[in-house]
Design a protein around this motif. Structure first.
Motif, mmCIF file in Angstrom:
data_model
loop_
_atom_site.group_PDB
_atom_site.id
_atom_site.type_symbol
_atom_site.label_atom_id
_atom_site.label_comp_id
_atom_site.label_asym_id
_atom_site.label_seq_id
_atom_site.Cartn_x
_atom_site.Cartn_y
_atom_site.Cartn_z
ATOM 1 N N LEU A 80 0.824 -1.211 0.000
ATOM 2 C CA LEU A 80 0.000 0.000 0.000
ATOM 3 C C LEU A 80 0.856 1.258 0.000
ATOM 4 N N LEU A 81 1.940 1.251 0.770
ATOM 5 C CA LEU A 81 2.833 2.406 0.812
ATOM 6 C C LEU A 81 3.518 2.645 -0.523
ATOM 7 N N GLU A 82 3.955 1.562 -1.162
ATOM 8 C CA GLU A 82 4.610 1.713 -2.463
ATOM 9 C C GLU A 82 3.627 2.197 -3.518
ATOM 10 N N LYS A 83 2.391 1.743 -3.423
ATOM 11 C CA LYS A 83 1.365 2.182 -4.365
ATOM 12 C C LYS A 83 1.087 3.679 -4.164
ATOM 13 N N ALA A 84 0.997 4.108 -2.916
ATOM 14 C CA ALA A 84 0.748 5.522 -2.617
ATOM 15 C C ALA A 84 1.946 6.383 -3.038
ATOM 16 N N LYS A 85 3.131 5.852 -2.854
ATOM 17 C CA LYS A 85 4.341 6.581 -3.221
ATOM 18 C C LYS A 85 4.407 6.746 -4.742
#
Length: 68
Positions: free
Chosen positions: A59-64
């Motif tokens: 999720l963090l990589e997608k948001a980044k």
């Protein structure tokens, strides 16, 4: 560590089998009895936490990626 760029999600996914093996080895060393049920009850929550962290990393990589 993900925010700092020290570790990538791909690296953690590739090391999944070693984490599972390590969790069961550590559980076998820590538990006082040779019972497989006790060892599993100790190893499975650690593995579950690892899997949950992989989902958060995704999720963090997608948001980044959306921010760029």
């Amino acid at each position: 560590m993900i925010h700092a760029g020290l570790v990538q999600g791909k690296t953690l996914k590739r090391g999944r089998k070693f984490v599972i093996l390590g969790a069961f080895i550590l559980a076998a060393v820590i538990t006082p009895t040779p019972d497989i049920l006790t060892q599993s009850l100790l190893a499975l929550p650690a593995i579950a936490l690892y899997e949950i962290s992989l989902h958060f990393i995704k999720l963090l990589e997608k948001a980044k990626g959306r921010e760029k």
